[in-house]
Design a protein around this motif. Structure first.
Motif, mmCIF file in Angstrom:
data_model
loop_
_atom_site.group_PDB
_atom_site.id
_atom_site.type_symbol
_atom_site.label_atom_id
_atom_site.label_comp_id
_atom_site.label_asym_id
_atom_site.label_seq_id
_atom_site.Cartn_x
_atom_site.Cartn_y
_atom_site.Cartn_z
ATOM 1 N N ARG A 19 0.835 -1.212 0.000
ATOM 2 C CA ARG A 19 0.000 0.000 0.000
ATOM 3 C C ARG A 19 0.864 1.254 0.000
ATOM 4 O O ARG A 19 0.590 2.223 -0.720
ATOM 5 N N LEU A 20 1.907 1.252 0.808
ATOM 6 C CA LEU A 20 2.800 2.412 0.863
ATOM 7 C C LEU A 20 3.542 2.584 -0.456
ATOM 8 O O LEU A 20 3.727 3.710 -0.933
ATOM 9 N N GLU A 21 3.950 1.491 -1.060
ATOM 10 C CA GLU A 21 4.628 1.561 -2.360
ATOM 11 C C GLU A 21 3.691 2.128 -3.416
ATOM 12 O O GLU A 21 4.097 2.957 -4.247
ATOM 13 N N TYR A 22 2.440 1.682 -3.405
ATOM 14 C CA TYR A 22 1.458 2.175 -4.369
ATOM 15 C C TYR A 22 1.266 3.685 -4.225
ATOM 16 O O TYR A 22 1.233 4.423 -5.222
ATOM 17 N N LEU A 23 1.152 4.157 -2.997
ATOM 18 C CA LEU A 23 0.978 5.585 -2.776
ATOM 19 C C LEU A 23 2.217 6.364 -3.215
ATOM 20 O O LEU A 23 2.105 7.465 -3.763
ATOM 21 N N ALA A 24 3.398 5.786 -3.005
ATOM 22 C CA ALA A 24 4.635 6.437 -3.465
ATOM 23 C C ALA A 24 4.639 6.573 -4.981
ATOM 24 O O ALA A 24 5.079 7.597 -5.526
ATOM 25 N N GLN A 25 4.152 5.561 -5.671
ATOM 26 C CA GLN A 25 4.071 5.627 -7.132
ATOM 27 C C GLN A 25 3.086 6.695 -7.579
ATOM 28 O O GLN A 25 3.328 7.393 -8.578
ATOM 29 N N ALA A 94 19.974 3.454 3.600
ATOM 30 C CA ALA A 94 18.559 3.721 3.911
ATOM 31 C C ALA A 94 18.284 3.523 5.399
ATOM 32 O O ALA A 94 17.524 4.285 6.009
ATOM 33 N N ARG A 95 18.904 2.511 6.004
ATOM 34 C CA ARG A 95 18.722 2.260 7.437
ATOM 35 C C ARG A 95 19.263 3.428 8.256
ATOM 36 O O ARG A 95 18.610 3.889 9.211
ATOM 37 N N ASP A 96 20.444 3.916 7.897
ATOM 38 C CA ASP A 96 21.054 5.015 8.648
ATOM 39 C C ASP A 96 20.180 6.266 8.606
ATOM 40 O O ASP A 96 20.047 6.978 9.614
ATOM 41 N N ILE A 97 19.578 6.527 7.452
ATOM 42 C CA ILE A 97 18.719 7.710 7.319
ATOM 43 C C ILE A 97 17.449 7.538 8.138
ATOM 44 O O ILE A 97 17.017 8.461 8.842
ATOM 45 N N LEU A 98 16.843 6.350 8.063
ATOM 46 C CA LEU A 98 15.583 6.117 8.774
ATOM 47 C C LEU A 98 15.773 6.179 10.291
ATOM 48 O O LEU A 98 14.893 6.642 11.025
ATOM 49 N N GLN A 99 16.925 5.739 10.782
ATOM 50 C CA GLN A 99 17.172 5.717 12.223
ATOM 51 C C GLN A 99 17.158 7.107 12.841
ATOM 52 O O GLN A 99 16.770 7.276 14.003
ATOM 53 N N VAL A 100 17.573 8.117 12.097
ATOM 54 C CA VAL A 100 17.671 9.469 12.652
ATOM 55 C C VAL A 100 16.570 10.406 12.157
ATOM 56 O O VAL A 100 16.477 11.547 12.613
ATOM 57 N N ALA A 158 10.370 10.174 2.380
ATOM 58 C CA ALA A 158 11.433 9.456 1.669
ATOM 59 C C ALA A 158 12.196 8.497 2.581
ATOM 60 O O ALA A 158 12.574 7.397 2.159
ATOM 61 N N SER A 159 12.418 8.894 3.830
ATOM 62 C CA SER A 159 13.202 8.051 4.739
ATOM 63 C C SER A 159 12.523 6.714 4.995
ATOM 64 O O SER A 159 13.196 5.705 5.241
ATOM 65 N N LEU A 160 11.193 6.673 4.931
ATOM 66 C CA LEU A 160 10.439 5.433 5.140
ATOM 67 C C LEU A 160 10.243 4.669 3.834
ATOM 68 O O LEU A 160 10.403 3.447 3.784
ATOM 69 N N LEU A 161 9.919 5.384 2.773
ATOM 70 C CA LEU A 161 9.580 4.723 1.513
ATOM 71 C C LEU A 161 10.792 4.112 0.824
ATOM 72 O O LEU A 161 10.667 3.070 0.160
ATOM 73 N N ALA A 162 11.961 4.712 0.978
ATOM 74 C CA ALA A 162 13.160 4.190 0.307
ATOM 75 C C ALA A 162 13.500 2.762 0.762
ATOM 76 O O ALA A 162 13.680 1.871 -0.078
ATOM 77 N N PRO A 163 13.596 2.478 2.071
ATOM 78 C CA PRO A 163 13.888 1.105 2.482
ATOM 79 C C PRO A 163 12.756 0.128 2.148
ATOM 80 O O PRO A 163 13.015 -1.040 1.834
ATOM 81 N N ILE A 164 11.501 0.590 2.200
ATOM 82 C CA ILE A 164 10.385 -0.291 1.846
ATOM 83 C C ILE A 164 10.467 -0.701 0.379
ATOM 84 O O ILE A 164 10.253 -1.868 0.024
ATOM 85 N N ASN A 165 10.789 0.247 -0.483
ATOM 86 C CA ASN A 165 10.936 -0.070 -1.905
ATOM 87 C C ASN A 165 12.052 -1.088 -2.119
ATOM 88 O O ASN A 165 11.929 -2.009 -2.943
#
Length: 244
Positions: A19-25, A94-100, A158-165
């Protein structure tokens, strides 16, 4: 021939990720083309989902699990070490960005313009000029100006969607498509491994679409004739990928 790909998640986590990927698209499509006020629908849907659920912890756990698996793959024969190293690098970044990062969409809640629009957009037909004069004003701005503002709003997620993608990309690559045959418009399968995603590739010319159900070890596919909206009794040729 036009190939269509249908995907069915087999657990709630993958369902949320899709669902999150679809919304990102949808966000990207609205950034590439001027869809006027329709661009706010996926943005507000993404705000709603990320406010309702804090995905950060689950995503970070999945990234760590995937990094551990990739590190083990590097020692296996017939593995493309360069590609594995690329994914390790991208996932680690992506993990480093999401953590902070702040909670996705946090800053948008402070945006008075978006807050006013979001309250109205849940009401049918409530985006008229007399209801939202500020929207009328915004839509009159040059397209490149609105693009820049929309890009800034998108960047909050972006910090959430990038690792999910990345996680979904790797999930889809766990297996390749295989040709299958559905007798009487029905196919059933099992797996010793726990599955997370079923993918069906089907030509549109066959005039039907699949409805997929199942859980981690079993799944069933019914093919439905679009024009008649009932299950097909014909033999259907399709391609199947079962992702763990």
């Amino acid at each position: 021939m036009t190939n269509l790909i249908y995907e069915q998640p087999l657990n709630e986590k993958i369902r949320s990720y899709l669902r999150l990927e679809y919304l990102a698209q949808q966000l990207q499509a609205n950034l590439d083309h001027d869809h006027q006020h329709r661009c706010f629908d996926p943005l507000f849907s993404l705000c709603e989902l990320t406010e309702r659920c804090d995905y950060r912890g689950e995503v970070l756990k999945d990234v760590d699990r995937q990094l551990f698996a990739l590190s083990k793959w590097q020692s296996l024969p017939l593995i493309d070490d360069e590609q594995v190293a690329m994914y390790i690098s991208r996932l680690s970044a992506a993990r480093d960005i999401l953590q902070v990062a702040q909670r996705p969409g946090h800053e948008l809640k402070q945006n008075r313009f978006l807050t006013a629009l979001r309250q109205r957009f849940n009401m049918p037909g409530a985006s008229c000029n007399f209801d939202l004069p500020q929207l009328h004003y915004w839509l009159a701005k040059p397209w490149h100006v609105r693009q820049e503002e929309y890009q800034d709003w998108m960047s909050q997620f972006a910090s959430l969607l990038a690792p999910i993608n990345l996680l979904l990309e790797l999930t889809r690559q766990t297996t390749s498509y295989q040709s299958k045959h559905a007798n009487g418009g029905f196919y059933q399968g099992t797996s010793e491994q726990a599955l997370s995603l079923i993918r069906v590739k089907l030509t549109a010319e066959q005039g039907c679409y699949p409805t997929i159900s199942g859980h981690r070890n079993r799944y069933a596919i019914h093919f439905v004739r679009f024009d008649e909206q009932k299950h097909s009794d014909q033999a259907i040729e399709f391609e199947l990928a079962t992702c763990s």
